[in-house]
Design a protein around this motif. Structure first.
Motif, PDB file in Angstrom:
ATOM      1  N   VAL A 284      40.113  48.353  34.128  1.00 22.76           N
ATOM      2  CA  VAL A 284      38.473  48.255  33.940  1.00 22.76           C
ATOM      3  C   VAL A 284      37.700  49.020  34.894  1.00 22.76           C
ATOM      4  CG1 VAL A 284      38.484  46.381  32.277  1.00 22.76           C
ATOM      5  CG2 VAL A 284      38.306  45.929  34.691  1.00 22.76           C
ATOM      6  N   LYS A 285      36.563  49.433  34.866  1.00 22.73           N
ATOM      7  CA  LYS A 285      35.744  50.189  35.585  1.00 22.73           C
ATOM      8  C   LYS A 285      35.571  49.181  37.002  1.00 22.73           C
ATOM      9  CE  LYS A 285      33.399  53.445  32.524  1.00 22.73           C
ATOM     10  NZ  LYS A 285      32.003  54.030  32.198  1.00 22.73           N
ATOM     11  N   GLY A 286      35.543  49.653  37.957  1.00 23.96           N
ATOM     12  CA  GLY A 286      35.175  48.789  39.312  1.00 23.96           C
ATOM     13  C   GLY A 286      36.279  48.868  40.245  1.00 23.96           C
ATOM     14  N   ASP A 287      35.875  48.590  41.380  1.00 25.63           N
ATOM     15  CA  ASP A 287      36.977  48.148  42.385  1.00 25.63           C
ATOM     16  C   ASP A 287      36.341  47.072  43.088  1.00 25.63           C
ATOM     17  OD1 ASP A 287      38.856  49.843  44.214  1.00 25.63           O
ATOM     18  OD2 ASP A 287      37.502  49.300  45.603  1.00 25.63           O
ATOM     19  N   PHE A 288      37.250  46.577  43.805  1.00 22.92           N
ATOM     20  CA  PHE A 288      37.217  45.065  44.659  1.00 22.92           C
ATOM     21  C   PHE A 288      36.151  45.294  45.581  1.00 22.92           C
ATOM     22  CE2 PHE A 288      38.099  42.528  48.484  1.00 22.92           C
ATOM     23  CZ  PHE A 288      38.122  41.435  48.053  1.00 22.92           C
ATOM     24  N   ARG A 289      36.044  46.453  46.525  1.00 16.34           N
ATOM     25  CA  ARG A 289      35.353  46.891  47.370  1.00 16.34           C
ATOM     26  C   ARG A 289      33.685  46.876  46.800  1.00 16.34           C
ATOM     27  NH1 ARG A 289      37.100  48.969  52.591  1.00 16.34           N
ATOM     28  NH2 ARG A 289      39.165  49.052  52.468  1.00 16.34           N
ATOM     29  N   ASP A 290      33.476  47.192  45.420  1.00 16.20           N
ATOM     30  CA  ASP A 290      32.100  47.252  44.985  1.00 16.20           C
ATOM     31  C   ASP A 290      31.274  46.121  45.343  1.00 16.20           C
ATOM     32  OD1 ASP A 290      32.800  49.779  44.170  1.00 16.20           O
ATOM     33  OD2 ASP A 290      33.266  49.040  41.957  1.00 16.20           O
ATOM     34  N   GLY A 291      30.130  45.862  45.916  1.00 20.20           N
ATOM     35  CA  GLY A 291      29.243  44.888  45.977  1.00 20.20           C
ATOM     36  C   GLY A 291      29.693  44.089  47.436  1.00 20.20           C
TER      37      GLY A 291
ATOM     38  N   GLY B 178      44.834  52.000  45.292  1.00 20.81           N
ATOM     39  CA  GLY B 178      46.334  52.169  44.857  1.00 20.81           C
ATOM     40  C   GLY B 178      46.783  50.879  44.506  1.00 20.81           C
ATOM     41  N   ARG B 179      46.193  49.797  44.465  1.00 16.95           N
ATOM     42  CA  ARG B 179      46.580  48.362  44.121  1.00 16.95           C
ATOM     43  C   ARG B 179      45.603  47.880  43.142  1.00 16.95           C
ATOM     44  NH1 ARG B 179      50.320  46.532  48.191  1.00 16.95           N
ATOM     45  NH2 ARG B 179      51.197  48.431  48.707  1.00 16.95           N
ATOM     46  N   ALA B 180      45.837  46.784  42.403  1.00 16.49           N
ATOM     47  CA  ALA B 180      44.883  46.243  41.294  1.00 16.49           C
ATOM     48  C   ALA B 180      44.587  44.811  41.579  1.00 16.49           C
ATOM     49  CB  ALA B 180      45.789  46.530  40.041  1.00 16.49           C
ATOM     50  N   ASN B 181      43.627  44.544  41.061  1.00 18.44           N
ATOM     51  CA  ASN B 181      42.913  42.978  41.256  1.00 18.44           C
ATOM     52  C   ASN B 181      42.645  42.693  39.903  1.00 18.44           C
ATOM     53  OD1 ASN B 181      42.002  41.219  43.170  1.00 18.44           O
ATOM     54  ND2 ASN B 181      40.077  41.293  42.453  1.00 18.44           N
ATOM     55  N   LEU B 182      43.182  41.264  39.668  1.00 21.18           N
ATOM     56  CA  LEU B 182      43.107  40.503  38.373  1.00 21.18           C
ATOM     57  C   LEU B 182      41.421  40.166  38.235  1.00 21.18           C
ATOM     58  CD1 LEU B 182      44.462  39.526  35.638  1.00 21.18           C
ATOM     59  CD2 LEU B 182      45.105  37.581  36.927  1.00 21.18           C
ATOM     60  N   VAL B 183      40.694  40.398  37.258  1.00 18.10           N
ATOM     61  CA  VAL B 183      39.460  39.915  36.971  1.00 18.10           C
ATOM     62  C   VAL B 183      39.176  39.080  35.848  1.00 18.10           C
ATOM     63  CG1 VAL B 183      38.240  41.769  38.640  1.00 18.10           C
ATOM     64  CG2 VAL B 183      38.760  42.224  36.158  1.00 18.10           C
ATOM     65  N   THR B 184      40.171  39.408  34.792  1.00 23.96           N
ATOM     66  CA  THR B 184      39.809  38.507  33.436  1.00 23.96           C
ATOM     67  C   THR B 184      41.117  38.495  32.945  1.00 23.96           C
ATOM     68  OG1 THR B 184      37.348  39.618  33.098  1.00 23.96           O
ATOM     69  CG2 THR B 184      38.725  38.728  31.209  1.00 23.96           C
ATOM     70  N   ALA B 185      41.430  37.348  32.465  1.00 25.82           N
ATOM     71  CA  ALA B 185      42.878  37.284  31.806  1.00 25.82           C
ATOM     72  C   ALA B 185      42.815  35.778  30.941  1.00 25.82           C
ATOM     73  CB  ALA B 185      43.986  36.867  32.871  1.00 25.82           C
ATOM     74  N   SER B 186      43.690  36.161  29.715  1.00 24.37           N
ATOM     75  CA  SER B 186      44.005  35.170  28.829  1.00 24.37           C
ATOM     76  C   SER B 186      45.262  35.290  28.240  1.00 24.37           C
ATOM     77  CB  SER B 186      42.931  34.869  27.878  1.00 24.37           C
ATOM     78  OG  SER B 186      43.019  36.101  27.076  1.00 24.37           O
ATOM     79  N   PRO B 187      45.888  34.594  27.317  1.00 21.91           N
ATOM     80  CA  PRO B 187      46.988  34.941  26.665  1.00 21.91           C
ATOM     81  C   PRO B 187      46.932  36.465  25.826  1.00 21.91           C
ATOM     82  CG  PRO B 187      46.700  32.731  26.411  1.00 21.91           C
ATOM     83  CD  PRO B 187      45.575  33.023  27.041  1.00 21.91           C
ATOM     84  N   SER B 188      45.801  36.711  25.395  1.00 26.03           N
ATOM     85  CA  SER B 188      45.574  37.976  24.649  1.00 26.03           C
ATOM     86  C   SER B 188      45.505  39.347  25.446  1.00 26.03           C
ATOM     87  CB  SER B 188      44.220  37.959  23.967  1.00 26.03           C
ATOM     88  OG  SER B 188      43.155  37.881  24.836  1.00 26.03           O
ATOM     89  N   GLY B 189      45.360  39.195  26.982  1.00 22.68           N
ATOM     90  CA  GLY B 189      45.317  40.371  27.686  1.00 22.68           C
ATOM     91  C   GLY B 189      44.795  39.995  29.248  1.00 22.68           C
ATOM     92  N   MET B 190      45.372  40.854  30.122  1.00 22.09           N
ATOM     93  CA  MET B 190      44.914  40.876  31.372  1.00 22.09           C
ATOM     94  C   MET B 190      44.182  42.088  31.849  1.00 22.09           C
ATOM     95  SD  MET B 190      47.681  38.978  30.854  1.00 22.09           S
ATOM     96  CE  MET B 190      49.126  40.012  31.112  1.00 22.09           C
TER      97      MET B 190
END
Length: 275
Positions: A27-34, A63-75
């Motif tokens: 999804v849009k956005g980066d951990f550094r935002d904000g 170059g890496r990814a950060n989990l922000v939303t997750a459930s059995p239906s998707g991450m």
């Protein structure tokens, strides 16, 4: 404050890794935002220290990814980078929100040998999770073709940590998606891997324990609960070999006993908060 372990998904039985194919999305956005100026300065200072005299170290932006939303239906993952992650795990200088929000995309595995033994490794003198019992192997996933490449991360860590070539892997299943607080700050896919190997085939530089599946509950309670010499990712990944009922009883033991009390919560991860 983050829980020791956030259980987001746990399957009754290991499922085929293709389960991830339609469930992982950037999804849009980066951990550094904000992030605050304090956070930015802390990341830069820590990276200067990390890379001094080590020209081989690099951090690819996004170059890496950060989990922000997750459930059995998707991450859902946003981008991040190794410089940001290393500052979170290696300093106490950032703001509380930085430690709350980091859940780096990663893999962890419980590896079962031909004899039935499960491998647990002890990390001595490392820069991350040092002097703690851990999963058989674990590692961060790089982004490839716009998504975290969990498969590549799994086989790379099997080889790098245990000396297990892909040809020895007989069966791979995903059991869990979880996130862990300090010292891991992970958003981890938890695998159980069966390999055609015995103890002498394992090439690990350090202490190692071979645990029978029926002794795993006691092993986790002793080290994660009582002695506190196991990291959260290690506890969750090793507990993935337990059947559902024993897993639940082990979690209750870790939550409730005075000498083992650890915070383990279950739910959906919504915009960085477990609900």
């Amino acid at each position: 404050m983050r829980a020791d372990i956030e259980v987001i998904v746990r399957h009754k039985e290991p499922v085929d890794p293709s389960w991830l194919d339609s469930r992982v999305r950037m999804v849009k956005g980066d951990f550094r935002d904000g992030r605050t100026e304090r956070d930015t300065e802390a990341m830069s200072r820590h990276w200067e220290t990390m890379t001094e005299g080590r020209p081989e170290m690099f951090s690819e932006p996004q170059g890496r990814a950060n989990l922000v939303t997750a459930s059995p239906s998707g991450m859902h993952y946003q981008t991040t980078d190794y410089e940001a992650y290393s500052a979170v795990v290696g300093t106490n200088a950032m703001t509380a929100n930085a430690y709350r929000d980091m859940r780096i995309a990663s893999i962890g595995a419980a590896v079962q040998l031909r004899t039935g033994d499960i491998v647990s490794t002890f990390r001595e003198g490392t820069s991350h999770a040092s002097n703690l019992w851990s999963p058989s192997c674990a590692g961060v996933a790089d982004i490839k073709d716009g998504k975290p490449d969990f498969e590549a991360a799994l086989y790379r860590r099997l080889k790098d940590v245990l000396g297990i070539d892909r040809e020895r892997v007989k069966k791979v299943g995903i059991v869990s998606v979880h996130a862990a607080g300090k010292p891991d700050y992970s958003g981890m896919i938890g695998y159980v891997v069966e390999v055609d190997a015995i103890k002498r085939n394992i090439k690990f530089k350090g202490r190692i324990e071979y645990v029978k599946p029926d002794a795993m509950s006691d092993f986790v309670i002793e080290h994660f609960g009582v002695r506190k010499d196991m990291n959260s990712d290690g506890a969750m990944c090793l507990m993935n070999v337990l059947e559902e009922g024993e897993f639940t009883e082990t979690v209750k033991a870790l939550q409730r006993r005075n000498n083992t009390q650890r915070e383990i919560n279950s739910g959906r991860l919504i915009d960085g908060s477990l609900e």
